[in-house]
Design a protein around this motif. Structure first.
Motif, PDB file in Angstrom:
ATOM      1  N   ALA A 158     -10.328 -21.563   9.739  1.00 22.34           N
ATOM      2  CA  ALA A 158      -9.251 -22.547   8.858  1.00 22.34           C
ATOM      3  C   ALA A 158      -8.168 -23.053   9.623  1.00 22.34           C
ATOM      4  O   ALA A 158      -7.887 -22.502  10.593  1.00 22.34           O
ATOM      5  CB  ALA A 158      -8.711 -21.763   7.860  1.00 22.34           C
ATOM      6  N   LYS A 159      -7.865 -24.285   9.502  1.00 24.34           N
ATOM      7  CA  LYS A 159      -6.608 -24.990  10.332  1.00 24.34           C
ATOM      8  C   LYS A 159      -5.516 -25.220   9.223  1.00 24.34           C
ATOM      9  O   LYS A 159      -5.648 -25.722   8.352  1.00 24.34           O
ATOM     10  CB  LYS A 159      -7.072 -26.362  11.018  1.00 24.34           C
ATOM     11  CG  LYS A 159      -8.302 -26.102  11.986  1.00 24.34           C
ATOM     12  CD  LYS A 159      -8.785 -27.334  12.560  1.00 24.34           C
ATOM     13  CE  LYS A 159      -9.742 -26.885  13.739  1.00 24.34           C
ATOM     14  NZ  LYS A 159     -10.193 -28.323  14.086  1.00 24.34           N
ATOM     15  N   ILE A 160      -4.503 -24.763   9.538  1.00 29.49           N
ATOM     16  CA  ILE A 160      -3.353 -25.008   8.834  1.00 29.49           C
ATOM     17  C   ILE A 160      -1.945 -25.483   9.381  1.00 29.49           C
ATOM     18  O   ILE A 160      -1.593 -24.791  10.283  1.00 29.49           O
ATOM     19  CB  ILE A 160      -2.893 -23.643   8.029  1.00 29.49           C
ATOM     20  CG1 ILE A 160      -4.244 -23.004   7.079  1.00 29.49           C
ATOM     21  CG2 ILE A 160      -1.609 -23.745   6.817  1.00 29.49           C
ATOM     22  CD1 ILE A 160      -4.106 -21.559   6.624  1.00 29.49           C
ATOM     23  N   GLY A 161      -1.464 -26.550   9.062  1.00 29.60           N
ATOM     24  CA  GLY A 161      -0.230 -27.117   9.609  1.00 29.60           C
ATOM     25  C   GLY A 161       1.059 -26.538   9.398  1.00 29.60           C
ATOM     26  O   GLY A 161       1.058 -25.523   8.516  1.00 29.60           O
ATOM     27  N   ARG A 162       2.089 -26.764  10.266  1.00 30.14           N
ATOM     28  CA  ARG A 162       3.393 -26.118  10.161  1.00 30.14           C
ATOM     29  C   ARG A 162       4.081 -26.480   9.107  1.00 30.14           C
ATOM     30  O   ARG A 162       3.834 -27.385   8.291  1.00 30.14           O
ATOM     31  CB  ARG A 162       4.119 -26.490  11.609  1.00 30.14           C
ATOM     32  CG  ARG A 162       4.544 -28.067  11.521  1.00 30.14           C
ATOM     33  CD  ARG A 162       5.280 -28.162  12.784  1.00 30.14           C
ATOM     34  NE  ARG A 162       5.597 -29.625  12.897  1.00 30.14           N
ATOM     35  CZ  ARG A 162       6.478 -30.213  13.711  1.00 30.14           C
ATOM     36  NH1 ARG A 162       6.704 -29.369  15.020  1.00 30.14           N
ATOM     37  NH2 ARG A 162       6.609 -31.396  13.748  1.00 30.14           N
ATOM     38  N   ASP A 163       5.008 -25.424   8.605  1.00 28.39           N
ATOM     39  CA  ASP A 163       5.781 -25.642   7.569  1.00 28.39           C
ATOM     40  C   ASP A 163       5.130 -25.537   6.178  1.00 28.39           C
ATOM     41  O   ASP A 163       5.704 -25.730   5.037  1.00 28.39           O
ATOM     42  CB  ASP A 163       6.512 -26.595   7.449  1.00 28.39           C
ATOM     43  CG  ASP A 163       7.657 -26.759   8.690  1.00 28.39           C
ATOM     44  OD1 ASP A 163       8.444 -25.674   9.117  1.00 28.39           O
ATOM     45  OD2 ASP A 163       7.869 -27.977   9.497  1.00 28.39           O
ATOM     46  N   THR A 164       3.725 -25.336   6.348  1.00 23.21           N
ATOM     47  CA  THR A 164       2.963 -25.021   4.966  1.00 23.21           C
ATOM     48  C   THR A 164       3.474 -23.318   4.427  1.00 23.21           C
ATOM     49  O   THR A 164       3.345 -22.597   5.475  1.00 23.21           O
ATOM     50  CB  THR A 164       1.566 -24.918   5.290  1.00 23.21           C
ATOM     51  OG1 THR A 164       1.168 -26.392   5.225  1.00 23.21           O
ATOM     52  CG2 THR A 164       0.759 -24.484   4.134  1.00 23.21           C
ATOM     53  N   VAL A 165       3.135 -23.091   3.468  1.00 19.30           N
ATOM     54  CA  VAL A 165       3.839 -21.851   2.845  1.00 19.30           C
ATOM     55  C   VAL A 165       2.399 -21.442   2.107  1.00 19.30           C
ATOM     56  O   VAL A 165       2.105 -21.742   1.079  1.00 19.30           O
ATOM     57  CB  VAL A 165       5.089 -21.859   2.051  1.00 19.30           C
ATOM     58  CG1 VAL A 165       5.396 -20.577   1.423  1.00 19.30           C
ATOM     59  CG2 VAL A 165       6.020 -22.427   2.679  1.00 19.30           C
ATOM     60  N   LEU A 166       1.894 -20.151   2.395  1.00 17.23           N
ATOM     61  CA  LEU A 166       0.993 -19.288   1.719  1.00 17.23           C
ATOM     62  C   LEU A 166       1.568 -18.232   0.867  1.00 17.23           C
ATOM     63  O   LEU A 166       2.230 -17.501   1.415  1.00 17.23           O
ATOM     64  CB  LEU A 166       0.027 -18.899   2.650  1.00 17.23           C
ATOM     65  CG  LEU A 166      -0.840 -19.734   3.654  1.00 17.23           C
ATOM     66  CD1 LEU A 166      -1.813 -19.118   4.376  1.00 17.23           C
ATOM     67  CD2 LEU A 166      -1.539 -21.059   2.740  1.00 17.23           C
ATOM     68  N   TYR A 167       1.636 -18.311  -0.449  1.00 25.39           N
ATOM     69  CA  TYR A 167       1.893 -17.271  -1.365  1.00 25.39           C
ATOM     70  C   TYR A 167       1.158 -16.260  -1.395  1.00 25.39           C
ATOM     71  O   TYR A 167       0.073 -16.371  -1.258  1.00 25.39           O
ATOM     72  CB  TYR A 167       2.506 -17.831  -2.563  1.00 25.39           C
ATOM     73  CG  TYR A 167       3.641 -18.548  -2.477  1.00 25.39           C
ATOM     74  CD1 TYR A 167       4.968 -17.980  -2.894  1.00 25.39           C
ATOM     75  CD2 TYR A 167       3.958 -19.850  -2.048  1.00 25.39           C
ATOM     76  CE1 TYR A 167       6.233 -18.489  -2.987  1.00 25.39           C
ATOM     77  CE2 TYR A 167       5.053 -20.645  -2.100  1.00 25.39           C
ATOM     78  CZ  TYR A 167       6.316 -19.930  -2.186  1.00 25.39           C
ATOM     79  OH  TYR A 167       7.599 -20.605  -2.381  1.00 25.39           O
ATOM     80  N   PRO A 168       1.518 -15.019  -1.814  1.00 29.11           N
ATOM     81  CA  PRO A 168       0.543 -13.787  -1.952  1.00 29.11           C
ATOM     82  C   PRO A 168      -0.643 -14.238  -3.110  1.00 29.11           C
ATOM     83  O   PRO A 168      -0.308 -15.074  -4.249  1.00 29.11           O
ATOM     84  CB  PRO A 168       1.263 -12.842  -2.647  1.00 29.11           C
ATOM     85  CG  PRO A 168       2.833 -13.122  -2.293  1.00 29.11           C
ATOM     86  CD  PRO A 168       2.979 -14.718  -2.318  1.00 29.11           C
TER      87      PRO A 168
END
Length: 454
Positions: free
Chosen positions: A269-279
């Protein structure tokens, strides 16, 4: 680094997995074990990769063929007579080949390309005919032991054949080797003189040394890389390690993870900065998520691309292309073939499938949009259904830009709605609507005298 080829040993039955599936086809972080091993090797640009198959080879072969990589060749070990015997089956694929041979198992999915590269370089650096990837572990039970004479490798002793003193050695054989061309002659001298009556690849170390060749080791500092997967417990532990590595990578790359112990992110997976993953977020394989996104609640995302600034709340997404500043959920189902352009909103309890929805359009609540093209700035009212299936074939609904669709509207496809149309709530649309027209397709409301019988 000199040119080399690789052999991946993947013929074993994997009985401890207690599965109808071949062991190397079990998935780790979204990909089969053997594919992860192949990918680590491919990053080093080998000339060829020969995979030795045996147990349920047709399943593994079908998957390897689907990778469509011409460097991957397949040979078979019809009888599982040990690791040396398995490597012998690859020899015909290397006729007249004089390069080095990297040998590893298909069940070591955490090994890193950099470690393999260092091992390969150590062969020439030490002017050896074999270099063994070693690691020091606290509990070496089950592994072959690296037996040295001071700093020089003498031999490798398998667990079942080790003496009491040899079992105390904590430096273990990873089962990963690099050989020069002398390996093929050494294999001819291997005998099944051991407790399991198998042809051990480890015996080639002693054979090469007795013929005057040098044996070396390269020790990895990350022992987890060489952990094999033999049962479900090993697989679960490998998942935990892979996830921990991925989480650390994301955090250092500027992704916020509210509770790292309660999310899952596939290794690719590729995820950009300042993205937020919640529980509760579950990011499966083949996902690209842009910057400044929010993935909230128990959202599942797979095989999808999500643009910057998008927000996913308690939703299931698979096989979708989602542009910037899109809002999905809560409790939306985005199915394969969905394309959502900038600023689209798909709200609670709505489902899309093979639908292209242009920018600024809204599907706010309780709707099914399948096999459809929706123009820009369209409002889809609550309870709207595209009736796309006639019992035999699927048909398409096309809705032009600027159209307003009232609540509880059914589109009986195929239908084409012109730009700027207005469709009254409760209508069932069975014919095309010209641009700019008001369509009402429902029974006239009537009032009757109320009769009460005693």
């Amino acid at each position: 680094m000199k040119k080399f080829s690789a052999v991946i040993l993947a013929a074993g039955a994997g009985t401890r997995m207690k599965s109808a599936l071949p062991k190397v086809m079990h998935k780790l972080a979204g990909k089969p074990l053997i594919e992860r091993v192949i990918n680590s090797v491919l990053k080093l640009n080998p000339e060829n990769i020969v995979v030795v198959l045996g147990h349920k080879s047709e399943i593994v072969e079908k998957y390897l063929n689907s990778l469509n990589n011409k460097k991957i060749k397949i040979v078979y070990q019809n009888k599982q007579l040990g690791s040396a015997h398995a490597l012998m089956q690859a020899q015909p694929a290397f006729k007249n080949y004089g390069g080095n041979i990297l040998v590893l198992s298909g069940d070591v999915p955490l090994v890193q390309s950099a470690t393999l590269a260092a091992l390969i370089k150590s062969l020439d650096k030490n002017k050896a005919s074999v270099s063994v990837l070693a690691a020091t572990v606290n509990n070496p039970f089950g592994y072959g032991r690296i037996i040295k004479n001071e700093t020089l490798l003498e031999k490798i002793v398998e667990e079942k054949d080790a003496s009491a003193s040899e079992k105390l050695v904590k430096e273990i054989n990873s089962g990963i080797y690099v050989f020069d061309k002398n390996i093929w002659n050494a294999l001819l001298k291997v005998k099944p003189n051991n407790a399991k009556k198998e042809y051990y690849l480890t015996d080639t170390v002693e054979i090469l040394k007795k013929s005057g060749k040098k044996a070396a080791t390269y020790a990895t500092q990350n022992a987890f890389e060489v952990q094999g997967v033999n049962d479900r417990k090993d697989l679960a532990n490998a998942e935990k390690i892979a996830l921990k590595e991925k989480i650390a990578q994301l955090l250092s790359g500027g992704v916020t993870i509210i509770n790292p112990e309660n999310v899952y992110v596939s290794s690719d997976a590729k995820i950009g900065r300042d993205t937020v993953l919640y529980p509760g977020a579950f990011i499966a394989e083949n996902c690209v998520i842009g910057e400044s996104c929010v993935i909230e609640g128990a959202s599942f995302i797979k095989n999808s691309k999500i643009g910057d600034g998008s927000e996913i709340i308690y939703s299931y997404i698979n096989g979708a292309q989602i542009s910037k500043n899109v809002k999905i959920g809560p409790f939306a189902h985005i199915r394969p073939g969905t394309v959502l352009k900038d600023n689209v909103k798909v709200g609670n309890f709505s489902e899309t499938k093979k639908a292209v929805i242009a920018k600024n359009s809204k599907v706010n609540h309780l709707s099914y949009i399948g096999d459809a093209e929706i123009g820009e700035s369209v409002n889809i009212g609550a309870g709207t259904i595209t009736c796309n299936y006639d019992g035999k074939n699927k048909h398409q609904t096309v809705i032009g830009s600027g159209t307003f669709v009232g609540s509880n509207v059914n589109f009986v496809a195929p239908v084409n709605i012109g730009k700027g149309a207005l469709i009254a709530a409760g209508s069932t649309i069975t014919k095309d609507i010209p641009a700019g027209k008001l369509a009402i397709a429902r029974a006239r409301q009537e009032h009757k005298r109320k009769i009460i019988k005693n």
